[in-house]
Scaffold this motif. Sequence first.
Motif, PDB file in Angstrom:
ATOM      1  N   ILE A  74       0.813  -1.214   0.000  1.00 24.63           N
ATOM      2  CA  ILE A  74       0.000   0.000   0.000  1.00 24.63           C
ATOM      3  C   ILE A  74       0.846   1.263   0.000  1.00 24.63           C
ATOM      4  O   ILE A  74       0.447   2.286  -0.571  1.00 24.63           O
ATOM      5  CB  ILE A  74      -0.957   0.000   1.211  1.00 24.63           C
ATOM      6  CG1 ILE A  74      -1.877  -1.219   1.144  1.00 24.63           C
ATOM      7  CG2 ILE A  74      -1.786   1.271   1.263  1.00 24.63           C
ATOM      8  CD1 ILE A  74      -2.831  -1.338   2.311  1.00 24.63           C
ATOM      9  N   ILE A  75       2.020   1.221   0.604  1.00 21.61           N
ATOM     10  CA  ILE A  75       2.827   2.429   0.747  1.00 21.61           C
ATOM     11  C   ILE A  75       3.210   3.064  -0.590  1.00 21.61           C
ATOM     12  O   ILE A  75       3.276   4.303  -0.682  1.00 21.61           O
ATOM     13  CB  ILE A  75       4.087   2.130   1.604  1.00 21.61           C
ATOM     14  CG1 ILE A  75       4.771   3.433   2.017  1.00 21.61           C
ATOM     15  CG2 ILE A  75       5.036   1.222   0.868  1.00 21.61           C
ATOM     16  CD1 ILE A  75       3.955   4.301   2.909  1.00 21.61           C
ATOM     17  N   PRO A  76       3.461   2.314  -1.683  1.00 24.04           N
ATOM     18  CA  PRO A  76       3.782   3.001  -2.943  1.00 24.04           C
ATOM     19  C   PRO A  76       2.650   3.884  -3.456  1.00 24.04           C
ATOM     20  O   PRO A  76       2.899   4.971  -3.985  1.00 24.04           O
ATOM     21  CB  PRO A  76       4.075   1.840  -3.914  1.00 24.04           C
ATOM     22  CG  PRO A  76       4.475   0.715  -3.048  1.00 24.04           C
ATOM     23  CD  PRO A  76       3.644   0.849  -1.813  1.00 24.04           C
ATOM     24  N   GLY A  80       3.202   7.865  -3.844  1.00 24.61           N
ATOM     25  CA  GLY A  80       3.102   8.380  -5.204  1.00 24.61           C
ATOM     26  C   GLY A  80       4.462   8.482  -5.857  1.00 24.61           C
ATOM     27  O   GLY A  80       5.322   7.600  -5.720  1.00 24.61           O
ATOM     28  N   SER A  81       4.702   9.587  -6.550  1.00 26.54           N
ATOM     29  CA  SER A  81       5.982   9.791  -7.228  1.00 26.54           C
ATOM     30  C   SER A  81       7.109  10.076  -6.253  1.00 26.54           C
ATOM     31  O   SER A  81       8.282   9.911  -6.576  1.00 26.54           O
ATOM     32  CB  SER A  81       5.868  10.948  -8.231  1.00 26.54           C
ATOM     33  OG  SER A  81       5.498  12.147  -7.567  1.00 26.54           O
ATOM     34  N   GLY A  82       6.764  10.536  -5.044  1.00 25.10           N
ATOM     35  CA  GLY A  82       7.779  10.823  -4.039  1.00 25.10           C
ATOM     36  C   GLY A  82       8.438  12.173  -4.181  1.00 25.10           C
ATOM     37  O   GLY A  82       9.334  12.518  -3.403  1.00 25.10           O
ATOM     38  N   LEU A  83       8.014  12.964  -5.162  1.00 28.38           N
ATOM     39  CA  LEU A  83       8.612  14.281  -5.362  1.00 28.38           C
ATOM     40  C   LEU A  83       8.169  15.277  -4.307  1.00 28.38           C
ATOM     41  O   LEU A  83       8.927  16.151  -3.913  1.00 28.38           O
ATOM     42  CB  LEU A  83       8.261  14.796  -6.768  1.00 28.38           C
ATOM     43  CG  LEU A  83       8.749  13.920  -7.933  1.00 28.38           C
ATOM     44  CD1 LEU A  83       8.283  14.507  -9.256  1.00 28.38           C
ATOM     45  CD2 LEU A  83      10.269  13.796  -7.905  1.00 28.38           C
ATOM     46  N   ARG A  89      -1.091  13.247   1.719  1.00 27.79           N
ATOM     47  CA  ARG A  89      -0.277  12.030   1.693  1.00 27.79           C
ATOM     48  C   ARG A  89       0.256  11.710   3.086  1.00 27.79           C
ATOM     49  O   ARG A  89       0.318  10.537   3.488  1.00 27.79           O
ATOM     50  CB  ARG A  89       0.876  12.191   0.707  1.00 27.79           C
ATOM     51  CG  ARG A  89       0.417  12.308  -0.742  1.00 27.79           C
ATOM     52  CD  ARG A  89       1.616  12.308  -1.683  1.00 27.79           C
ATOM     53  NE  ARG A  89       1.215  12.493  -3.071  1.00 27.79           N
ATOM     54  CZ  ARG A  89       0.783  11.528  -3.870  1.00 27.79           C
ATOM     55  NH1 ARG A  89       0.714  10.292  -3.399  1.00 27.79           N
ATOM     56  NH2 ARG A  89       0.438  11.773  -5.112  1.00 27.79           N
ATOM     57  N   ALA A  90       0.656  12.729   3.833  1.00 25.93           N
ATOM     58  CA  ALA A  90       1.149  12.501   5.185  1.00 25.93           C
ATOM     59  C   ALA A  90       0.050  11.936   6.082  1.00 25.93           C
ATOM     60  O   ALA A  90       0.296  11.024   6.883  1.00 25.93           O
ATOM     61  CB  ALA A  90       1.696  13.798   5.772  1.00 25.93           C
TER      62      ALA A  90
END
Length: 222
Positions: A74-76, A80-83, A89-90
Amino acid sequence: MEQKEDETGIQISTPNNPVDELSQSPSAVQQSTLPKKEYPARRAVAKGVQGTLSKTSLLANWLPTGTLLTFEMIIPSVVGSGLSCTSVRATMMIILLCLCGASCFFFHFTDSFRGPDPDGKVYYGYVTPRGLVVFKPDLGVHTPKDEKYKLKFSDFVHALMSVAVFAAIVAGDRRVTDCLFRRHVKEIDEAMESVPLIVGVICSGLYLVFPNNRYGIGCVSI
């Protein structure tokens, strides 16, 4: 290549002087004598990753089966893109961590037993001070009233150990620390060099003092 014919009429081929052949291809000699390049930085990174994975795999043995796998699946989608790590998201990441931590805590209060011999089906339930309570009480199966199915102090110890192990694993995940603890990433990385080992040693000692004899949700077999 020289060919000679012996008395039986069979032609025998003998190679030329090997020194001449090597002299004709100096590049091969140079390639064989050149020292191999070493990459100490790459080797250090690979060694660190291997050590982290080995520590994580050892700690994962303390978690219910599927908890860490659910988190990794689930974490990906949460990151998301991680940018950029937005407040949404937090918040989603905190909810995911709380749910996984709650599952680690709750599953240590579950146990199971086998039904009669004809089917041998496994029934799961949660332990209470009075005994085991199955999740579906209308199954018509006799629930054992043994002492081992009653709530004990060791159940709380194992539940807290599981939560501590999950927190140690999550703290070493850069996807979590980069989003929730941006200002303390360096300090967390330094702490994670020894925290997994310390948690593993403490849990091992507590496990010897409070052995786990339950086969609840998340156990491999019964």
